[in-house]
Structures are given as structure tokens and as C-alpha cells.
Design a protein around this motif. Sequence first.
Motif, PDB file in Angstrom:
ATOM      1  N   ILE A 165       0.837  -1.208   0.000  1.00 32.34           N
ATOM      2  CA  ILE A 165       0.000   0.000   0.000  1.00 32.34           C
ATOM      3  C   ILE A 165       0.867   1.251   0.000  1.00 32.34           C
ATOM      4  O   ILE A 165       0.601   2.211  -0.734  1.00 32.34           O
ATOM      5  CB  ILE A 165      -0.983  -0.020   1.183  1.00 32.34           C
ATOM      6  N   GLY A 177      -0.651   6.088   8.290  1.00 33.32           N
ATOM      7  CA  GLY A 177      -1.634   5.188   7.697  1.00 33.32           C
ATOM      8  C   GLY A 177      -2.978   5.870   7.488  1.00 33.32           C
ATOM      9  O   GLY A 177      -3.628   5.687   6.457  1.00 33.32           O
ATOM     10  N   THR A 219      -6.226  -0.011   3.882  1.00 30.51           N
ATOM     11  CA  THR A 219      -5.264   0.689   4.740  1.00 30.51           C
ATOM     12  C   THR A 219      -5.834   0.893   6.134  1.00 30.51           C
ATOM     13  O   THR A 219      -5.175   0.587   7.135  1.00 30.51           O
ATOM     14  CB  THR A 219      -4.870   2.045   4.119  1.00 30.51           C
TER      15      THR A 219
END
Length: 143
Positions: free
Chosen positions: A20, A83, A123
Motif C-alpha cells: 500500500i 496510515g 489501509t
Amino acid sequence: MRRVPRRVAQLRNPIALIVIAVAGGARGVDYLMRDELSEGTKRATNIIDGLLPLDIYAMIWLAASVAFLAGVVAHGRLFVWAGSISAALWGLWAFAFVSAQLFNGSSSGIMTGCAFAALALATLSLVQEEVEHGTIQLRRRHE
């Protein structure tokens, strides 16, 4: 062959998190590689692209990706903040691409937007999982 850092190995899904982060970096590189939008020569692919110079978006995506990678290694608050910011970027661009197709007739908005939405949700889910599992410590333990 070098060993994986212990902190990264402790994560439940380190490969997914790294993928990611790298995908966000690729998005930033994509903005660096594109020709600058100019009047009449190239249309913005979504409603966000035309607001700022593409170099600014490239730096935002690259900075978020580097911070997220650093958070994967360092753990703690940086992991959660980076994140969350990465997920917010994916979600914002998902909305921008879907709305571009719905309102401007852009050719690939739905699929791109859905893929970006999936990255945003993945995520958030992975960050939450690491926090709930206890791998990421947000508070110092009192002994």
C-alpha cells in the motif's frame, strides 16, 4: 541475505502494508511523470488534478508514502497517523475519480475510484488490526 527487521516481522500483514505504501509512492511518481496540465492540451482526469500543480500532488503522495513506510518500521503514533493520512488520500482520490465519471464523463473513473476506495479501506483495516492486536503501542505502559 539480510534479515527482515524485527519490528517489521512482528506485524501481522507487513507485505500488505508495504504494498500500500509503495502504491502511494507510485501514484506520486505518476504525477511527476505526467506533463503539466495546460489550457486545452490535456484534461484533468478528476476534479482534484486541476486544483494544484501536479508536482504538489506528487510531493504529497510521496511524503505520505515515505511516512507510512517509516511508520511500518518504527511503529507507534507515526504508523497510525501516516496510515490514516494515506487512507484519506486514497479515499479522496476515489471520490474524485468516481465523481469525474458521473459528472464529467471521464472514461475510467468508476474502476479507478473503486480500486482507490479498496486501498483506502484496506489501509484503515490493516492499521486498525495492528493497533487492536497490540503490535502498535500508542501509549506507554506503566510498570
